[in-house]
Write a protein that holds these residues in place. Structure first.
Motif, short mmCIF file in Angstrom:
data_model
loop_
_atom_site.label_atom_id
_atom_site.label_comp_id
_atom_site.label_asym_id
_atom_site.label_seq_id
_atom_site.Cartn_x
_atom_site.Cartn_y
_atom_site.Cartn_z
N VAL A 193 -13.27 6.60 -3.00
CA VAL A 193 -12.19 5.91 -2.31
C VAL A 193 -10.89 6.11 -3.08
N ASP A 194 -9.89 6.62 -2.39
CA ASP A 194 -8.60 6.94 -3.00
C ASP A 194 -7.74 5.69 -3.11
N ASN A 195 -7.26 5.39 -4.33
CA ASN A 195 -6.33 4.29 -4.57
C ASN A 195 -6.74 2.97 -3.91
N PRO A 196 -7.95 2.49 -4.15
CA PRO A 196 -8.36 1.24 -3.49
C PRO A 196 -7.57 0.03 -3.98
N HIS A 197 -6.95 0.13 -5.16
CA HIS A 197 -6.21 -1.01 -5.71
C HIS A 197 -4.90 -1.25 -4.97
N THR A 198 -4.54 -0.38 -4.04
CA THR A 198 -3.34 -0.61 -3.24
C THR A 198 -3.68 -1.24 -1.89
#
Length: 679
Positions: free
Chosen positions: A389-394
């Motif tokens: 999963v790409d950049n889940p913290h956004t």
């Protein structure tokens, strides 16, 4: 709530038991707790574990820590995927209390007459135990009770009385009776503890070797040497090499159509030239495949081909859209619409990503949730069981918790890897939300102090987060690889492969690709994110100019040694040189132990004395042992203090395999997994 018997500091637990700890099928789950009561009577505890299938309870008497009599230890091994529950129950151990009193009184020289009441009490306790023990095992308990009752307190001959007392006590204190009582204890003042949960996934969530490649770069070159766009068929042809290196998962960046609007050119140029292929993360349709790669049926055939080679396909899940994505046309409410009516593109000032629209989860959350779930299930139904999963913290953590749980409701084998290069609270928070694995800051940890602190933190958080140690990514070419020379590539690979059961390599690492786009940048020159990058791996290998054999060896060592397939069992050992790092891993099931010593200096030979913590590797004080280097095959005799010399141009590391720990010491290895570090 205060009970007669206290049960405190139960581990593992996450967020005071509100969230599940992590586990996988076949993993030894160590459980520990503090158990206490008033006075001097002995207390003990029972560990019970069960699944949400309600098909039986695993129940064992926990073992008292010999160094801390208030702490008890136990383990259970889940045998299936799903929600597991465990509970520590504490109780008054009347047998241990009786045994302790009698042994002390006998040692003090008390006679049979003086012990008459103790003997009678012991007989009653043993008969009580026999009543709750299966008849096939009750015989030794009844015989021990009868022996205690046979002692005559009226004997005139003191010597004969003492001999009779010793003979009568022997059955009650025997190993056979002790073992039966451990399995079927007499539990008084039983106090039930809190129920905690462990979410158990398939083994690959904990132990896996990843290899990242761009399918579009597998097409080779034409007769003029120009790159040819790859297809799913050419990607399938590239997979045998990946499998032969021993990798388990092959990860593809997005394979979807790429947007035309504001397409990026080579080296992230804001103006694309004719023929520029653009960034795969500027996705024009999440439910379709790139037309030059092939059809959805072609992709399914690629997944099948990978499985035939023992590889699993991981797919990138990037929740962002190109300006010409159908969602941008049909659902502008999914995005942030500016005052002038345009949709906001992604920015990380001063960087601008005009080719990408980020989603806004505040505008239409229900519609966004369901749309993304439907999209993910398209790929699950196509055979994908792992998502990076790409950049889940956004994106909101509650969205991920919902999506992961909803997908797993029908497909519990799906694995999610979080590419969250972010601060610790968010990284670990996303792991709590359900991500199976997480990227980490390993890439930036290069000194002995940094690596030790980093690794210890992740051991402490092993019930929450499983770090996947990628040595490089398309976004990250660390300066250590840019300037450290080829030995640094071997050092970083050895560290990643042995510090964590999860590690990853981005294609080109084995060719020592190290040129940055500009000084001080971590971006690759001629980055594959924006252009085709065909590579001639065979030519490099034939020329002896490839790290491929070393990567293959590392993966073989990992597969051959169960100790390297776990996370909680990492222990550091003192080496008196800041450039030499020493650590071990021990598997409590098999007794397998691996001791790794690495030279962190890629240029110069380094020497050190390694002081081995013998208890951490299951050895007795003063014991010597044989170590075999899995890299060179050389064998040495080691003890508590050992001299090492590592020359980076020849050997960057020793990966020593020890003789297995004897069975009677293996349980202590599991205890240390939760006793040394506290999440």
């Amino acid at each position: 709530m205060i009970s007669r018997i206290g049960i405190d500091d139960v581990r593992p637990q996450v967020s005071a038991g509100q969230l599940p700890a992590k586990g996988v099928v076949g993993e030894v789950i160590p459980v520990t707790a503090l158990v206490w009561r008033e006075g001097h009577d002995a207390v003990a505890a029972t560990l019970s574990a069960w699944t949400n299938a309600h098909d039986g309870v695993i129940s064992t008497t926990m073992v008292v820590d010999p160094h801390n009599p208030d702490r008890v230890h136990g383990t259970f091994v889940p045998d299936r995927v799903g929600r597991w529950f465990f509970r520590v129950d504490a109780w008054s151990d009347v047998v241990a209390t009786w045994r302790n009193a009698v042994e002390k009184k006998v040692a003090a020289g008390q006679s049979a007459a003086q012990l008459a009441n103790d003997l009678a009490h012991g007989a009653r306790v043993l008969r009580q135990a026999a009543l709750q023990t299966p008849s096939a095992q009750a015989g030794p308990l009844l015989a021990a009770a009868a022996a205690l009752e046979s002692v005559s307190a009226e004997s005139a001959d003191a010597a004969l009385a003492d001999a009779a007392l010793t003979e009568a006590l022997a059955p009650a204190l025997s190993a056979e009776v002790t073992e039966i009582l451990a399995e079927h204890p007499v539990r008084e003042l039983l106090t039930e503890g809190q129920i905690f949960e462990v979410l158990v996934e398939r083994r690959e969530a904990l132990f896996n070797s990843w290899y990242e490649l761009f399918p579009r770069s597998t097409g080779g070159v034409d007769t003029q040497g120009n790159p040819v766009h790859g297809t799913f068929a050419t990607t399938a042809a590239a997979l045998p090499r990946v499998a032969q290196m021993g990798f388990d998962t092959v990860y593809f960046p997005p394979i979807h159509p790429i947007g035309q609007v504001h397409r990026k050119g080579r080296n992230n140029s804001v103006v694309a030239q004719p023929g520029d292929v653009g960034s795969p993360w500027a996705i024009a349709d999440h439910t379709a495949t790139h037309p030059e790669l092939g059809t959805m049926e072609d992709f399914r055939q690629l997944v099948d081909a990978a499985h035939d080679l023992g590889l699993e396909v991981a797919l990138d899940l990037a929740l962002q859209c190109s300006p010409d994505h159908p969602w941008a046309q049909e659902h502008p409410e999914f995005f942030t619409v500016l005052a002038d009516g345009t949709i906001a593109y992604a920015e990380n000032p001063p960087k601008k990503y005009q080719d990408i629209y980020p989603l806004n989860f505040d505008n239409a959350p229900e519609a966004i949730y369901s749309t993304i779930y439907d999209m993910v299930m398209v790929w699950v139904e196509a055979g994908v069981r792992t998502f990076r999963v790409d950049n889940p913290h956004t994106k909101p953590a509650q969205f991920w918790a919902w999506l992961i749980a909803t997908v797993r409701a029908s497909h519990p084998d799906v694995i999610f890897l979080a590419e969250a290069f972010t601060r610790a609270p968010r990284l670990f928070g996303l792991a709590k939300a359900g991500f199976s694995q997480s990227y980490s800051y390993f890439t930036w940890q290069t000194t002995k102090a940094e690596l030790t602190q980093f690794a210890q933190l992740h051991v402490e958080q092993a019930d929450i987060c499983r770090p996947n140690l990628f040595v490089n990514t398309p976004d990250i070419l660390h300066e250590s690889l840019q300037h450290g020379g080829r030995a640094m590539f071997a050092i970083r690979a050895a560290l990643a492969a042995t510090l964590s059961p999860l590690w990853g390599v981005y294609s080109g690492f084995e060719l020592f690709e190290h040129q940055a786009v500009a000084p001080g940048s971590e971006e690759y020159l001629d980055s594959e994110k924006y252009e085709l990058r065909p590579r001639d791996f065979a030519a490099a290998l034939n020329a002896g100019d490839s790290l491929e054999p070393f990567l293959t060896l590392l993966n073989r060592i990992r597969r051959d040694n169960p100790a390297l397939q776990q996370l909680r069992n990492l222990r550091f050992h003192h080496a008196d040189n800041e450039h030499v790092l020493a650590y071990s891993k021990a598997d409590p099931s098999s007794g397998n132990v691996v001791l790794t010593v690495i030279n962190l200096d890629p240029r110069y030979a380094q020497e050190a004395t390694v002081h081995v913590d013998l208890a951490a590797i299951g050895r007795e004080p003063g014991q010597t042992f044989t170590v075999t280097d899995a890299i060179t095959g050389a064998t040495y005799t080691w003890g508590e203090r050992n001299f090492v010399r590592l020359e980076p141009q020849r050997d960057v590391a020793h990966i020593f395999v020890l003789d297995p720990v004897v069975p009677e010491r293996r349980q202590a290895l599991a205890w240390r997994q939760v006793d040394d570090y506290r999440p």
